[in-house]
Design an enzyme around this catalytic site. Structure first.
Site: not given
Length: 257
Positions: A90, A236
């Site tokens: 991320s 994610h």
């Protein structure tokens, strides 16, 4: 800025062993990629870091990718690490991509977990910031009280417990005010010159972060030697949801000649 770190070296022939640098995402800390670190312990030197304004690293009023990548390089220089492989998730993935621009000659390979070199516009963390700021403003000390306040803003217990990993003695370890102020910098991205460092993007099949044509176009423009792999039925946090699949992809990429 010299970052807080954990550096585990191979006990034999450590000077010849490659170094893996693991970089966590927003609201994280150096332990977040531990499931990856454990796979490579004994074969690689492992450097896990807290980025600025996170964990036990220093706080600063400035937060952008040039500064964060420069912090990593300063820490590597402090440890006399020249060549390295970087894995980032991320926000940590964007730091890794910035490192590819700043230190192309020192990077052997890069692995990006569910992130594109792209300026995102959607705010995915508005409720999280509301929860964190509410806890901070309440000036409470107990974990129980912090949890109760956060539940007024957040419905996902996993997210609450993840954030509480950075709750210590009545305070957040991360610098909430600066993260909130500079959140546009964290979402943002300045397009880089084309880079030939070998780079692997691993996408969570259910994640929106690496899903649109413009995300893939950004990768094509900035990284000429890239691969993209998809971990199906993962979001994610793909390395936590599907650790076996993610670690196999990383292993194949890193160990390939």
């Amino acid at each position: 800025m010299l970052l807080n770190y954990q550096y585990d070296q191979v006990t034999t022939t450590s000077d010849a062993s490659p170094t893996l640098v693991l970089i966590h995402g927003l609201f994280g800390s150096l332990s977040n990629l531990g499931m990856i670190a454990r796979v490579f312990q004994g074969k690689f030197n492992i450097l896990q870091i807290d980025v600025r304004n996170h964990g036990h690293s220093a706080h600063s009023e400035e937060m952008n990718y040039l500064l964060m990548a420069s912090d990593v390089l300063e820490t590597l220089d402090h440890l006399n690490i020249q060549q390295f492989i970087v894995i980032g998730h991320s926000m940590g993935g964007k730091i890794a991509m910035k490192l590819a621009d700043l230190a192309q000659d020192r990077l052997e390979k890069v692995v990006i977990l569910d992130m594109a070199p792209f300026a995102y516009k959607q705010n995915h963390h508005d409720q999280i910031f509301k929860a964190l700021l509410a806890v901070e403003d309440a000036q409470i000390e107990s974990r129980k009280d912090a949890t109760e306040i956060m539940r007024q803003y957040l419905n996902e217990e996993m997210v609450i417990q993840f954030l509480l990993k950075s709750w210590n003695k009545g305070k957040w370890l991360f610098n909430v005010r600066t993260l909130y102020k500079d959140y546009p910098n964290i979402l943002g991205w300045d397009q880089q010159r084309t880079n030939a460092v070998p780079i692997l993007f691993i996408k969570g099949g259910n994640s929106p972060y690496l899903s649109k044509p413009e995300h893939f176009e950004a990768i094509d423009k900035q990284f000429s030697n890239h691969q993209i792999q998809v971990v199906e039925h993962a979001g994610h946090w793909l390395h936590a949801e599907k650790p076996t699949e993610v670690n196999e992809l990383i292993t194949d990429f890193i160990e390939a000649l």
